[in-house]
Write an enzyme that holds these catalytic residues in place. Structure first.
Site, PDB file in Angstrom:
ATOM      1  N   ARG A  64       0.894  -1.202  -0.129  1.00  0.00           N
ATOM      2  CA  ARG A  64      -0.172   0.116   0.103  1.00  0.00           C
ATOM      3  C   ARG A  64       0.877   0.934   0.186  1.00  0.00           C
ATOM      4  O   ARG A  64       2.168   1.277   0.141  1.00  0.00           O
ATOM      5  CB  ARG A  64      -1.119  -0.018   1.232  1.00  0.00           C
ATOM      6  CG  ARG A  64      -0.114  -0.337   2.475  1.00  0.00           C
ATOM      7  CD  ARG A  64      -0.745   0.107   3.759  1.00  0.00           C
ATOM      8  NE  ARG A  64      -0.613   1.766   3.670  1.00  0.00           N
ATOM      9  CZ  ARG A  64       0.318   2.457   4.042  1.00  0.00           C
ATOM     10  NH1 ARG A  64       1.582   1.810   4.333  1.00  0.00           N
ATOM     11  NH2 ARG A  64       0.424   3.628   3.925  1.00  0.00           N
ATOM     12  N   ARG A  98      -7.086  -0.546  -7.188  1.00  0.00           N
ATOM     13  CA  ARG A  98      -7.415   0.442  -6.315  1.00  0.00           C
ATOM     14  C   ARG A  98      -7.282   1.831  -6.973  1.00  0.00           C
ATOM     15  O   ARG A  98      -6.188   2.198  -7.805  1.00  0.00           O
ATOM     16  CB  ARG A  98      -6.282   0.876  -4.980  1.00  0.00           C
ATOM     17  CG  ARG A  98      -6.165  -0.419  -4.239  1.00  0.00           C
ATOM     18  CD  ARG A  98      -5.589   0.073  -2.736  1.00  0.00           C
ATOM     19  NE  ARG A  98      -6.125   0.755  -1.992  1.00  0.00           N
ATOM     20  CZ  ARG A  98      -5.776   1.472  -0.593  1.00  0.00           C
ATOM     21  NH1 ARG A  98      -4.454   1.181  -0.640  1.00  0.00           N
ATOM     22  NH2 ARG A  98      -6.338   2.127  -0.278  1.00  0.00           N
ATOM     23  N   GLN A 213      -3.078   2.626   9.834  1.00  0.00           N
ATOM     24  CA  GLN A 213      -1.759   2.612   9.472  1.00  0.00           C
ATOM     25  C   GLN A 213      -0.840   3.527  10.119  1.00  0.00           C
ATOM     26  O   GLN A 213       0.243   3.230  10.103  1.00  0.00           O
ATOM     27  CB  GLN A 213      -1.805   3.295   7.786  1.00  0.00           C
ATOM     28  CG  GLN A 213      -2.480   2.478   6.926  1.00  0.00           C
ATOM     29  CD  GLN A 213      -4.064   2.620   6.710  1.00  0.00           C
ATOM     30  OE1 GLN A 213      -4.741   3.228   7.734  1.00  0.00           O
ATOM     31  NE2 GLN A 213      -4.448   2.561   5.707  1.00  0.00           N
ATOM     32  N   ASP A 254      -2.044  10.829  -2.304  1.00  0.00           N
ATOM     33  CA  ASP A 254      -2.053   9.474  -3.148  1.00  0.00           C
ATOM     34  C   ASP A 254      -2.332  10.165  -4.637  1.00  0.00           C
ATOM     35  O   ASP A 254      -2.232   9.422  -5.695  1.00  0.00           O
ATOM     36  CB  ASP A 254      -3.378   8.808  -2.812  1.00  0.00           C
ATOM     37  CG  ASP A 254      -3.152   7.928  -1.608  1.00  0.00           C
ATOM     38  OD1 ASP A 254      -2.989   8.367  -0.542  1.00  0.00           O
ATOM     39  OD2 ASP A 254      -2.562   6.538  -1.812  1.00  0.00           O
ATOM     40  N   LYS A 265      -5.015   9.984   2.695  1.00  0.00           N
ATOM     41  CA  LYS A 265      -5.726   9.137   3.596  1.00  0.00           C
ATOM     42  C   LYS A 265      -6.922   9.986   4.486  1.00  0.00           C
ATOM     43  O   LYS A 265      -6.524  11.086   4.783  1.00  0.00           O
ATOM     44  CB  LYS A 265      -4.747   8.464   4.681  1.00  0.00           C
ATOM     45  CG  LYS A 265      -5.435   7.702   5.606  1.00  0.00           C
ATOM     46  CD  LYS A 265      -6.350   6.808   5.027  1.00  0.00           C
ATOM     47  CE  LYS A 265      -5.520   5.673   4.058  1.00  0.00           C
ATOM     48  NZ  LYS A 265      -6.695   4.817   3.338  1.00  0.00           N
TER      49      LYS A 265
HETATM   50  C1  LIG Z   1       3.448   8.063   0.305  1.00  0.00           C
HETATM   51  S1  LIG Z   1       2.422   7.683   0.969  1.00  0.00           S
HETATM   52  C2  LIG Z   1       0.867   8.637   0.892  1.00  0.00           C
HETATM   53  C3  LIG Z   1      -0.312   8.226   0.746  1.00  0.00           C
HETATM   54  O1  LIG Z   1      -0.127   6.822   0.065  1.00  0.00           O
HETATM   55  C4  LIG Z   1      -0.658   7.729   2.247  1.00  0.00           C
HETATM   56  O2  LIG Z   1      -0.609   8.740   2.980  1.00  0.00           O
HETATM   57  C5  LIG Z   1      -1.874   7.279   2.097  1.00  0.00           C
HETATM   58  O3  LIG Z   1      -3.100   7.439   2.246  1.00  0.00           O
HETATM   59  C6  LIG Z   1      -1.931   5.338   1.933  1.00  0.00           C
HETATM   60  O4  LIG Z   1      -3.198   4.999   2.038  1.00  0.00           O
HETATM   61  P1  LIG Z   1      -3.400   3.529   2.013  1.00  0.00           P
HETATM   62  O5  LIG Z   1      -4.833   3.199   1.860  1.00  0.00           O
HETATM   63  O6  LIG Z   1      -2.886   3.036   3.281  1.00  0.00           O
HETATM   64  O7  LIG Z   1      -2.856   2.959   0.775  1.00  0.00           O
END
Ligand SMILES: CSC[C@@H](O)[C@@H](O)C(=O)COP(=O)(O)O
Length: 382
Positions: A64, A98, A213, A254, A265
């Site tokens: 992830r 995703r 996370q 993301d 997130k």
């Molecule tokens: C460089 S990491 C930035 C994002 O990918 C991180 O903050 C995030 O939101 C990850 O979400 P996830 O759902 O755990 O994949």
């Protein structure tokens, strides 16, 4: 079993995490992941020997975080090529696993494009598969290099924004360290560089409901590096700002739209609102591969909606089907509906700066983003 008490004293580096690697055992090639669903209790590997297995691993968040998803997408296509499968179909399947993190589709399409070009230039599929793997490895290495440059730019920005502090008190959300990257991460790489230089006073780690996370992964990474850190529930952040305990918020992304809106997130946007109210810088750290100039603004970003059980049950398995049975302990009456977006969108006017491997933009404008992307050595995929 990961030893939760084994924090590394400052100055002594813990061994680098093996988060994702290509392997060629006698049974055939595989993408081997550190299974993030099992952290911090266990450092266990998950072997993905074909594309459907990797797609499942992506959906359940065993792998992830935007940059790492890009790397996984690239190796996934290389895996399809090595198995003599349809690489375009593999790129499509991986890219759709995703929807929000733009890097996933980028990595998959980039490697598929190299494979097609190799076949187009007359290579047999076996030789083109070698080209595809080399491209996946190049993407992996570029991300590691980008991580180091973001850390440096980010640290310089902190010094500029927060002069004369005895040390920074930084609040972060989700997980943005080595677990999401070919290197040391995005926002967390900046925090780590500050820590190594003795300028991190405190890292505040949002637990990051519902999949934790922050609690499971960022606390694990911060502990490995011996950082001064505390975990807080997401809804405790407001009182922390009110108490004047936060010098800056630092997060990853993301997808960054052309107007500078940042998808990250869920829970990032409320932090940006709090930061604005309390006059605290809100910093986003992401490689240029996370900037998507084709997505015009935040309203066009597709936000992944996840299973209700991730909210209605504690310790529910990520990706468990809606309607109960996620394998966790129910905390809501049976049949409770849930609103469970994985991400939210922060408009650019709430973002103090975006730090990329090509430099920093502040104030955040589409023009600045386009300039940084044009400067980037990242391969452009149309
Ligand atoms: C460089 S990491 C930035 C994002 O990918 C991180 O903050 C995030 O939101 C990850 O979400 P996830 O759902 O755990 O994949």
């Amino acid at each position: 079993m990961a030893d939760q008490d084994a924090q590394t004293p400052v100055g002594i580096e813990p061994p680098a995490l093996s988060v994702l690697r290509w392997d060629e055992p006698p049974g055939g090639p595989a993408v081997v992941l550190l299974d993030q669903t099992r952290l911090p209790a266990e450092e266990a590997e998950l072997v993905c020997a074909d594309v459907p297995a990797l797609v499942r691993a992506i959906r359940m968040l065993a792998v992830r975080g935007a940059p790492l998803l890009g790397i996984a997408g690239g190796y996934g296509v290389a895996l399809a090529a090595a198995r003599g499968e349809d690489v375009d179909q593999a790129a499509e399947l991986l890219g759709q696993a995703r929807p929000t993190a733009v890097n996933l589709g980028y990595g998959a399409r980039r490697v598929a494009r190299e494979y097609r070009a190799a076949v187009g230039s007359g290579l047999v599929p076996e030789a083109a598969a070698v080209v595809a793997l080399a491209e996946a490895r190049a993407l992996h290495q570029e991300d590691a290099a980008a991580s180091g440059r973001m850390a440096q730019y980010g640290l310089e920005l902190l010094a500029e924004l927060l002069p004369g502090r005895g040390g920074y008190r930084l609040l972060t959300h989700c997980n943005t360290g080595a677990l999401v990257s070919g290197g040391e991460g995005t926002a967390f790489a900046v925090v780590l560089r500050a820590h190594r230089g003795g300028s991190l006073r405190q890292l505040w780690v949002d637990e990051t409901r519902p999949l934790l996370q922050g609690a499971r992964l960022t606390a694990y990474e911060a502990g490995r590096h011996g950082m001064p850190f505390s975990l807080l529930t997401d809804n405790a952040a407001g009182s922390l700002f009110a108490a004047g305990e936060v010098d800056a918020v630092i997060i990853g992304a993301d997808r960054i739209a052309a107007d500078g809106s940042v998808a990250n997130k869920v829970g990032s946007y409320p932090l940006a609102v709090l930061a604005k109210y309390h006059h605290v810088p809100f910093l986003v750290v992401a490689p240029t591969t996370t900037v998507d100039l084709e997505t015009v603004d935040g309203t066009s970003i597709v936000v992944e909606q996840r299973s209700a059980t991730e909210v209605t049950e504690f310790t529910s398995q990520p990706g468990a089907p809606a309607g109960g049975g996620g394998g966790g302990r129910a905390v809501a009456p049976p049949g409770t509906q849930a609103y469970n977006p994985a991400f939210d969108i922060t408009p650019s006017e709430l973002v103090t700066a975006i730090v990329t491997e090509e430099g920093v933009i502040s104030p955040v404008t589409g023009v600045g983003l386009a300039e940084l992307c044009a400067r980037s050595s990242q391969v452009t995929i149309s």
